[in-house]
Write a protein that holds these residues in place. Structure first.
Motif, mmCIF file in Angstrom:
data_model
loop_
_atom_site.group_PDB
_atom_site.id
_atom_site.type_symbol
_atom_site.label_atom_id
_atom_site.label_comp_id
_atom_site.label_asym_id
_atom_site.label_seq_id
_atom_site.Cartn_x
_atom_site.Cartn_y
_atom_site.Cartn_z
ATOM 1 N N LEU A 200 0.649 -1.226 -0.066
ATOM 2 C CA LEU A 200 -0.028 0.057 -0.127
ATOM 3 C C LEU A 200 0.871 1.279 -0.120
ATOM 4 O O LEU A 200 0.600 2.303 -0.557
ATOM 5 N N THR A 201 1.925 1.389 0.942
ATOM 6 C CA THR A 201 2.853 2.387 0.782
ATOM 7 C C THR A 201 3.453 2.544 -0.566
ATOM 8 O O THR A 201 3.623 3.741 -1.005
ATOM 9 N N ASP A 202 4.027 1.595 -1.219
ATOM 10 C CA ASP A 202 4.568 1.724 -2.319
ATOM 11 C C ASP A 202 3.701 2.197 -3.566
ATOM 12 O O ASP A 202 3.821 3.052 -4.434
ATOM 13 N N PHE A 203 2.472 1.690 -3.586
ATOM 14 C CA PHE A 203 1.255 1.858 -4.604
ATOM 15 C C PHE A 203 0.945 3.363 -4.556
ATOM 16 O O PHE A 203 0.594 4.228 -5.368
ATOM 17 N N ARG A 204 0.352 3.724 -3.272
ATOM 18 C CA ARG A 204 0.143 5.041 -2.826
ATOM 19 C C ARG A 204 0.999 6.062 -3.379
ATOM 20 O O ARG A 204 0.515 7.421 -3.562
ATOM 21 N N SER A 205 2.153 6.125 -3.049
ATOM 22 C CA SER A 205 3.317 6.710 -3.375
ATOM 23 C C SER A 205 3.203 7.229 -4.945
ATOM 24 O O SER A 205 3.832 8.281 -5.142
ATOM 25 N N VAL A 206 2.694 6.278 -5.942
ATOM 26 C CA VAL A 206 2.767 6.772 -7.131
ATOM 27 C C VAL A 206 1.548 7.332 -7.742
ATOM 28 O O VAL A 206 1.410 7.859 -8.846
ATOM 29 N N LEU A 207 0.639 7.294 -7.017
ATOM 30 C CA LEU A 207 -0.695 8.001 -7.011
ATOM 31 C C LEU A 207 -0.989 9.500 -6.835
ATOM 32 O O LEU A 207 -0.511 9.943 -5.858
ATOM 33 N N THR A 208 -1.806 10.171 -7.789
ATOM 34 C CA THR A 208 -1.868 11.377 -7.391
ATOM 35 C C THR A 208 -2.822 11.687 -6.363
ATOM 36 O O THR A 208 -2.833 12.606 -5.370
ATOM 37 N N ASP A 209 -3.838 11.138 -6.307
ATOM 38 C CA ASP A 209 -4.981 10.986 -5.168
ATOM 39 C C ASP A 209 -5.060 9.638 -4.379
ATOM 40 O O ASP A 209 -6.217 9.145 -4.749
ATOM 41 N N PRO A 210 -4.226 9.261 -3.877
ATOM 42 C CA PRO A 210 -4.365 8.009 -3.166
ATOM 43 C C PRO A 210 -5.647 7.784 -2.320
ATOM 44 O O PRO A 210 -6.232 6.635 -2.290
ATOM 45 N N ASP A 211 -6.081 8.812 -1.774
ATOM 46 C CA ASP A 211 -7.423 8.593 -0.884
ATOM 47 C C ASP A 211 -8.641 8.412 -1.683
ATOM 48 O O ASP A 211 -9.666 7.767 -0.851
ATOM 49 N N ASP A 212 -8.365 8.687 -3.022
ATOM 50 C CA ASP A 212 -9.742 8.487 -3.805
ATOM 51 C C ASP A 212 -9.799 7.120 -4.559
ATOM 52 O O ASP A 212 -10.760 7.092 -5.365
ATOM 53 N N ALA A 213 -8.719 6.575 -4.542
ATOM 54 C CA ALA A 213 -8.504 5.103 -5.237
ATOM 55 C C ALA A 213 -8.950 4.248 -4.593
ATOM 56 O O ALA A 213 -9.277 4.127 -3.645
ATOM 57 N N SER B 223 -6.875 -8.837 10.771
ATOM 58 C CA SER B 223 -8.469 -9.214 10.560
ATOM 59 C C SER B 223 -8.823 -8.247 9.262
ATOM 60 O O SER B 223 -7.916 -7.196 8.837
ATOM 61 N N ASP B 224 -9.594 -8.852 8.287
ATOM 62 C CA ASP B 224 -9.748 -8.292 7.025
ATOM 63 C C ASP B 224 -10.492 -6.789 7.301
ATOM 64 O O ASP B 224 -11.434 -6.609 8.357
ATOM 65 N N THR B 225 -9.968 -5.908 6.367
ATOM 66 C CA THR B 225 -10.785 -4.623 6.329
ATOM 67 C C THR B 225 -11.133 -4.179 5.152
ATOM 68 O O THR B 225 -11.533 -5.189 4.074
ATOM 69 N N ASP B 226 -11.707 -3.065 4.680
ATOM 70 C CA ASP B 226 -12.273 -2.845 3.729
ATOM 71 C C ASP B 226 -11.056 -2.679 2.485
ATOM 72 O O ASP B 226 -11.386 -2.918 1.084
ATOM 73 N N VAL B 227 -9.881 -2.515 2.805
ATOM 74 C CA VAL B 227 -8.762 -2.444 1.868
ATOM 75 C C VAL B 227 -7.989 -3.838 1.850
ATOM 76 O O VAL B 227 -7.452 -3.788 0.904
ATOM 77 N N VAL B 228 -7.903 -4.364 2.723
ATOM 78 C CA VAL B 228 -6.788 -5.579 2.825
ATOM 79 C C VAL B 228 -7.717 -6.778 3.468
ATOM 80 O O VAL B 228 -8.564 -6.785 4.172
ATOM 81 N N LYS B 229 -7.456 -7.891 2.702
ATOM 82 C CA LYS B 229 -7.925 -9.315 2.939
ATOM 83 C C LYS B 229 -6.911 -10.078 3.268
ATOM 84 O O LYS B 229 -6.017 -9.994 2.271
ATOM 85 N N TYR B 230 -6.963 -10.848 4.122
ATOM 86 C CA TYR B 230 -5.850 -11.943 4.393
ATOM 87 C C TYR B 230 -6.169 -13.265 4.001
ATOM 88 O O TYR B 230 -7.129 -13.776 4.546
ATOM 89 N N ALA B 231 -5.122 -13.812 3.268
ATOM 90 C CA ALA B 231 -4.958 -15.475 3.242
ATOM 91 C C ALA B 231 -4.091 -15.854 4.159
ATOM 92 O O ALA B 231 -3.172 -15.289 4.419
#
Length: 211
Positions: free
Chosen positions: A60-73, A90-98
């Motif tokens: 998430l850190t690496d991907f959001r760093s290249v986005l113009t508006d990471p909060d809206d993605a 635990s699963d969240t809206d953004v991350v789910k765990y296998a």
């Protein structure tokens, strides 16, 4: 059509296309895959990342760093690493765990949950999927098992009219393994040690992109 971006020579591919990015270590494979997702995210498309190599925090850190508006993605991460390392999550809206890279059934379930959520709740009808990496799957399971899983997984991407970008460490596997897996993909992008890129995409002649 999906525009893959400048790193892919501005090539466009049909919905349902699956692409393999193959190359040696430190040749820019992961960055290239993220750039393909970035191109879509900047246009409001969803991004689903299945990570078998890095935990979700780093992804998430690496991907959001290249986005113009990471909060809206619209971002979803299937994390196969955190629980495998013995950490509770635990699963969240953004991350789910296998549970681990071996848990291919769990990976498929968590991925399908994101696809359904993006379509129904986020109204994201166009989505890009990144898998990093197939080499980790092959580290824990045999070729036949990985092939069966990826056959189903790429079909799910096709059925969702999404685009799949899948990363593999080409030098970690023998020629038979690579040739077997390549059958699953509509196109192959090869990276070299000098970070140059060769495209073999549907409707695009093989051509080198800049390093």
């Amino acid at each position: 059509m999906y525009d893959l971006g400048t790193e892919f020579g501005n090539a466009t591919v049909d919905p349902g296309t699956n692409i393999l990015i193959a190359g040696p270590p430190l040749s820019g494979k992961r960055e290239l895959a993220m750039r393909a997702l970035e191109t879509g995210a900047e246009q409001g498309e969803g991004s689903i990342i299945v990570t078998t190599r890095d935990n979700s925090d780093r992804v998430l850190t690496d991907f959001r760093s290249v986005l113009t508006d990471p909060d809206d993605a619209h971002i979803g991460v299937v994390d196969c690493v955190t629980k495998h390392q013995g950490q509770s999550a635990s699963d969240t809206d953004v991350v789910k765990y296998a549970s681990s890279p071996v848990d291919m059934t769990g990976i498929g379930i968590k991925f399908s949950e994101f696809v359904e959520e993006f379509y129904r709740n986020r109204n994201s009808k166009r989505n890009r999927v990144m898998v990093d990496s197939l080499s980790t799957l092959l580290l824990y399971s045999n070729l036949q098992t990985v092939f069966r899983f990826m056959h189903v997984f790429t079909s799910r991407i096709e059925n969702a009219d999404a685009v799949g970008i899948h990363v593999i460490e080409s030098t970690a596997h023998d020629e038979e393994t690579m040739n077997t897996l390549i059958q699953l993909f509509d196109g192959v992008v090869r990276t070299a040690e000098d970070r140059s890129v060769t495209l073999q995409l549907p409707g695009v002649e093989t051509e080198p992109a800049g390093p």
